[in-house]
Design a protein around this motif. Structure first.
Motif, PDB file in Angstrom:
ATOM      1  N   VAL A  80       0.852  -1.184   0.000  1.00  0.00           N
ATOM      2  CA  VAL A  80       0.000   0.000   0.000  1.00  0.00           C
ATOM      3  C   VAL A  80       0.891   1.237   0.000  1.00  0.00           C
ATOM      4  O   VAL A  80       1.860   1.312   0.761  1.00  0.00           O
ATOM      5  CB  VAL A  80      -0.934   0.005   1.222  1.00  0.00           C
ATOM      6  CG1 VAL A  80      -1.873   1.208   1.191  1.00  0.00           C
ATOM      7  CG2 VAL A  80      -1.723  -1.303   1.305  1.00  0.00           C
ATOM      8  N   GLU A  81       0.562   2.187  -0.850  1.00  0.00           N
ATOM      9  CA  GLU A  81       1.305   3.452  -0.909  1.00  0.00           C
ATOM     10  C   GLU A  81       0.347   4.586  -1.262  1.00  0.00           C
ATOM     11  O   GLU A  81      -0.736   4.350  -1.811  1.00  0.00           O
ATOM     12  CB  GLU A  81       2.411   3.385  -1.986  1.00  0.00           C
ATOM     13  CG  GLU A  81       3.778   3.009  -1.446  1.00  0.00           C
ATOM     14  CD  GLU A  81       4.453   4.145  -0.677  1.00  0.00           C
ATOM     15  OE1 GLU A  81       4.005   5.304  -0.791  1.00  0.00           O
ATOM     16  OE2 GLU A  81       5.414   3.868   0.048  1.00  0.00           O
ATOM     17  N   ASP A  82       0.745   5.806  -0.958  1.00  0.00           N
ATOM     18  CA  ASP A  82      -0.011   6.971  -1.411  1.00  0.00           C
ATOM     19  C   ASP A  82      -0.031   7.016  -2.930  1.00  0.00           C
ATOM     20  O   ASP A  82       0.960   6.689  -3.594  1.00  0.00           O
ATOM     21  CB  ASP A  82       0.633   8.266  -0.906  1.00  0.00           C
ATOM     22  CG  ASP A  82       0.477   8.451   0.595  1.00  0.00           C
ATOM     23  OD1 ASP A  82      -0.511   7.940   1.156  1.00  0.00           O
ATOM     24  OD2 ASP A  82       1.343   9.110   1.195  1.00  0.00           O
ATOM     25  N   SER A  83      -1.152   7.443  -3.482  1.00  0.00           N
ATOM     26  CA  SER A  83      -1.229   7.654  -4.923  1.00  0.00           C
ATOM     27  C   SER A  83      -0.503   8.947  -5.301  1.00  0.00           C
ATOM     28  O   SER A  83      -0.018   9.686  -4.447  1.00  0.00           O
ATOM     29  CB  SER A  83      -2.687   7.698  -5.379  1.00  0.00           C
ATOM     30  OG  SER A  83      -3.268   6.409  -5.277  1.00  0.00           O
ATOM     31  N   PHE A  84      -0.476   9.237  -6.580  1.00  0.00           N
ATOM     32  CA  PHE A  84       0.349  10.330  -7.095  1.00  0.00           C
ATOM     33  C   PHE A  84      -0.304  11.708  -6.940  1.00  0.00           C
ATOM     34  O   PHE A  84       0.326  12.719  -7.213  1.00  0.00           O
ATOM     35  CB  PHE A  84       0.711  10.049  -8.551  1.00  0.00           C
ATOM     36  CG  PHE A  84       1.390   8.711  -8.733  1.00  0.00           C
ATOM     37  CD1 PHE A  84       2.514   8.379  -7.978  1.00  0.00           C
ATOM     38  CD2 PHE A  84       0.885   7.768  -9.616  1.00  0.00           C
ATOM     39  CE1 PHE A  84       3.130   7.146  -8.122  1.00  0.00           C
ATOM     40  CE2 PHE A  84       1.496   6.533  -9.766  1.00  0.00           C
ATOM     41  CZ  PHE A  84       2.620   6.219  -9.016  1.00  0.00           C
ATOM     42  N   LEU A  85      -1.561  11.738  -6.543  1.00  0.00           N
ATOM     43  CA  LEU A  85      -2.194  12.937  -5.989  1.00  0.00           C
ATOM     44  C   LEU A  85      -2.567  12.561  -4.570  1.00  0.00           C
ATOM     45  O   LEU A  85      -3.269  11.575  -4.353  1.00  0.00           O
ATOM     46  CB  LEU A  85      -3.441  13.330  -6.778  1.00  0.00           C
ATOM     47  CG  LEU A  85      -3.260  13.703  -8.243  1.00  0.00           C
ATOM     48  CD1 LEU A  85      -4.617  13.950  -8.892  1.00  0.00           C
ATOM     49  CD2 LEU A  85      -2.380  14.925  -8.396  1.00  0.00           C
ATOM     50  N   ARG A  86      -2.120  13.370  -3.589  1.00  0.00           N
ATOM     51  CA  ARG A  86      -2.334  12.926  -2.221  1.00  0.00           C
ATOM     52  C   ARG A  86      -3.245  13.819  -1.402  1.00  0.00           C
ATOM     53  O   ARG A  86      -4.267  13.402  -0.889  1.00  0.00           O
ATOM     54  CB  ARG A  86      -0.985  12.780  -1.489  1.00  0.00           C
ATOM     55  CG  ARG A  86      -1.147  12.126  -0.128  1.00  0.00           C
ATOM     56  CD  ARG A  86       0.064  12.226   0.756  1.00  0.00           C
ATOM     57  NE  ARG A  86      -0.140  11.465   1.970  1.00  0.00           N
ATOM     58  CZ  ARG A  86      -0.844  11.887   3.018  1.00  0.00           C
ATOM     59  NH1 ARG A  86      -1.421  13.072   2.996  1.00  0.00           N
ATOM     60  NH2 ARG A  86      -1.001  11.124   4.075  1.00  0.00           N
ATOM     61  N   SER A  87      -2.865  15.101  -1.260  1.00  0.00           N
ATOM     62  CA  SER A  87      -3.554  15.979  -0.319  1.00  0.00           C
ATOM     63  C   SER A  87      -3.038  17.393  -0.515  1.00  0.00           C
ATOM     64  O   SER A  87      -2.162  17.644  -1.345  1.00  0.00           O
ATOM     65  CB  SER A  87      -3.306  15.515   1.123  1.00  0.00           C
ATOM     66  OG  SER A  87      -1.914  15.340   1.376  1.00  0.00           O
TER      67      SER A  87
END
Length: 679
Positions: A80-87
């Motif tokens: 699991v990892e953050d996607s390429f748009l995060r926050s």
């Protein structure tokens, strides 16, 4: 074929237990929710079933725990990892991710073995015209909206004067470095290459946002600065920074991926997922990556097919376009509000709603008087804010606030909380005597890209189908109307600022009716009093005898949208119903100068606004007004949100009712003189 986000959202993935050994999976509710919606039930203990899986966070320091359990139990691993748009803000500042990369093969930044993303890039046909068109449109929109992985920057802030060579730094403990075939020495090598390959050019080093925020150290600092080398550690738009660059150098930063869509062929010194496909200049190529891709194919795989995107307002999995809508709303709120405000003269009942809209990133301060607000502004450096109708707003220098155009289900005069507000630091939309931000947006709308106009077109369709207007009052059904050319004349609040600022010869409801009859002697004129006036809360009431001297029918309580649909045209001074009529394809004649007049979309009999020389389309007007200008706050999640969420809430009546304090205050307002209540 990969499982798409829509498949996951439709529940087409079986629920499986995901055993985790990292506390973040348990404590970060957003991550658990995305996993749950994706068919993964986060669990503790040891895998026992063939359907069980071990969840680990990428290649984090805790991942060996899960890897060890997976090896001993022969369970597969989900990374699991953050996607390429995060926050907007980095995760270390408390922001939750808006998407996750769920990878069963590896992790996207680990070049030692193929990941699901690499398999997509290497083997998927990537030839679906619809997906590739979506990819192109989304890439343009990200650049136009200045949306990146993190978004806590103001696109208006200056970047170094062009031209320059851009070198992108990363944090020292970034797993994408070690697992991307690089190390600390690689960064020094990259800086030398940048200077050697571009003799005489200035070199600009961009620090990572977490380095600038003091969370993690980077590879470059003040010691690397020289006459040629400059360090940019301020939060600036990466899209704007790349516009001025003649070349881009990166090890494995995601900004290298974005540089591709900014028109660059970045020089890459690591082995990130976007290297090796013919779109980068690779110092250390990955031998197994032999395919040549277009920009659209790379974007489609990495941003549409690979990630699992989440809509935090609707609490469901979604597509990339929905995520861009949401991030754009959240980033806009931060960019507008992060310096904070001191608001003057705001009524007590409005203050909680003002805090919700404008105080999420910096607590909103209040002052009883404008002088008190200015004193606090001088001490705090925050911006002065005021309700646009307050006489003190005429002094200038204020950020003006007003109700938006999809306000609520119920009257503001009844103290119903707003779902939409507008914020204008230049003027205000209803005052044509000076330029406003809305006027600028409308004037610029002919240059909007096609996908923005298409979004406005879809929004109009949604509004028409749902029968939505500003207040969305439950009205009576339409009676049988007389036969003939029907003209709707909406009554207005006669001391409304839009009339005081935007009208000349015709300034009252009686004068409006008289002029309409004089110009249309044979028409069926239908007069609809304003709901605030009808409720006895505002000025502008006509008795029936006065109105029927010029009107054929008076319909005070009918559904305004149904009434617009039933007539042939609208005559108005400055009523918002004129805008709502334009959306529904009705001709509109204006005797004043509302925000939607003067652009060639209405017949204008009122004062001329010389500045309004542009000729936008109706789609451009709608985009400027309902998407670009107004701000929205979701009453369920409490988050800034796109207009489409508010349309859903209004359509489904999914809006919390005001509390007893508001209801009592509304009753008091109806009893006491209006001026007294406003103080």
């Amino acid at each position: 074929m990969p499982i798409t986000t829509l498949d996951k959202a439709a529940g087409n993935t079986p629920s499986r237990r995901l055993f985790v050994y990292n506390g973040g999976f348990l404590t970060q509710t957003r991550i658990r929710r995305i996993l749950d919606l994706s068919g993964w039930h986060v669990s503790l203990g040891k895998p026992g079933s063939t359907d069980d899986c071990v969840g680990v966070w990428g290649k984090s320091p805790t991942s060996p725990r899960g890897e060890g359990v997976a090896e001993r139990t022969d369970a597969p691993i989900l990374r699991v990892e953050d996607s390429f748009l995060r926050s907007v803000l980095p995760g270390r500042d408390g922001s939750a991710p808006i998407g996750l990369n769920l990878d069963k093969s590896g992790v996207h930044f680990d070049s030692s073995r193929p990941s699901d993303l690499e398999d997509l890039l290497a083997t998927h046909p990537l030839d679906d015209t619809a997906i590739l068109d979506r990819a192109r449109a989304a890439a343009i929109r990200l650049a136009d909206a200045h949306i990146s992985k993190y978004n806590a920057y103001d696109p208006g802030d200056p970047v170094p004067d062009a031209p320059y060579v851009l070198v992108i730094d990363q944090t020292k403990d970034d797993a994408a470095i070690a697992h991307g075939g690089a190390n600390a020495a690689t960064f020094k090598e990259m800086l030398v290459f940048a200077q050697t390959e571009h003799p005489g050019s200035r070199v600009v080093i961009k620090s990572h946002p977490e380095t600038a925020a003091g969370h993690r150290a980077g590879h470059f600092g003040p010691d690397d600065v020289s006459q040629r080398v400059h360090l940019v550690d301020a939060p600036v738009s990466p899209w704007k920074l790349m516009q001025g660059a003649t070349a881009v150098y990166t090890v494995s930063s995601q900004l290298g991926f974005e540089a591709i869509f900014a028109g660059h062929r970045p020089r890459v010194f690591g082995q990130p997922f976007y290297a090796g496909w013919g779109l980068t200049q690779d110092e250390y190529p990955v031998a197994r990556r032999q395919r040549t891709l277009t920009r659209a194919q790379l974007f489609a795989a990495a941003m549409i097919l690979y990630p699992t995107w989440y809509d935090p307002c609707r609490d469901q999995l979604c597509e990339l376009e929905d995520v861009i809508d949401q991030l754009e709303a959240e980033a806009r709120a931060w960019r507008d509000d992060h310096q904070g405000y001191v608001a003057a003269g705001i009524r007590a009942w409005k203050r909680p709603h003002m805090r919700r809209f404008f105080g999420a990133d910096m607590p909103l301060q209040f002052a009883r008087t404008t002088a008190g607000a200015q004193e606090k502004v001088a001490k705090s450096g925050q911006k002065p804010m005021i309700w646009a109708s307050d006489p003190a707003a005429e002094q200038g220098g204020w950020v003006r606030i007003e109700d938006g155009f999809l306000r609520s289900r119920g009257l503001g005069a009844r103290l119903i909380p707003p779902l939409s507000l507008v914020r204008d630091d230049l003027g205000i939309y209803y005052d044509p005597t000076q330029e406003s931000r809305l006027e600028q947006l409308i004037a610029a709308s002919p240059a909007l890209p096609g996908q923005s106009l298409e979004r406005a077109r879809r929004l109009q369709t949604s509004l028409r189908r749902a029968g939505l207007s500003k207040y969305n009052l439950d009205g009576e059904g339409l009676p049988e109307l007389p036969i003939g050319p029907r003209i709707l004349v909406p009554g207005q609040v006669e001391d409304d600022a839009s009339i005081e600022k935007g009208c000349d010869a015709v300034r009252t409801n009686l004068e409006l009716l008289a002029r309409t009859r004089a110009e249309n002697p044979d028409a069926v004129i239908i007069y609809k009093p304003h709901p605030d006036v009808q409720a006895g809360l505002r000025k502008g009431a006509l008795d029936d005898t006065q109105a029927l001297e010029f009107a054929d029918v008076i319909l005070p309580d009918v559904d305004p949208v149904a009434l617009i649909e039933a007539v042939d045209s609208i005559w108005t001074m400055t009523s918002l119903m004129g805008f709502e009529a334009l959306i529904r394809g009705k001709p509109v004649t204006c005797l004043g100068m509302p925000f939607y007049a003067g652009w060639g979309l209405t017949r204008d009999l009122g004062v001329a606004a010389i500045r309004r020389a542009a000729r936008p389309s109706l789609d451009g007007l709608v985009h400027a007004t309902l998407i670009g200008y107004a701000r929205y706050n979701d009453p369920i999640s409490g988050l800034p949100c796109p207009v489409e969420v508010i349309v859903d809430r209004l359509q489904n009546s999914d809006i919390p009712l005001p509390g007893p304090v508001n209801r009592i205050a509304a009753l008091v307002q109806g009893i006491l003189p209006n001026k007294l209540f406003r103080r």
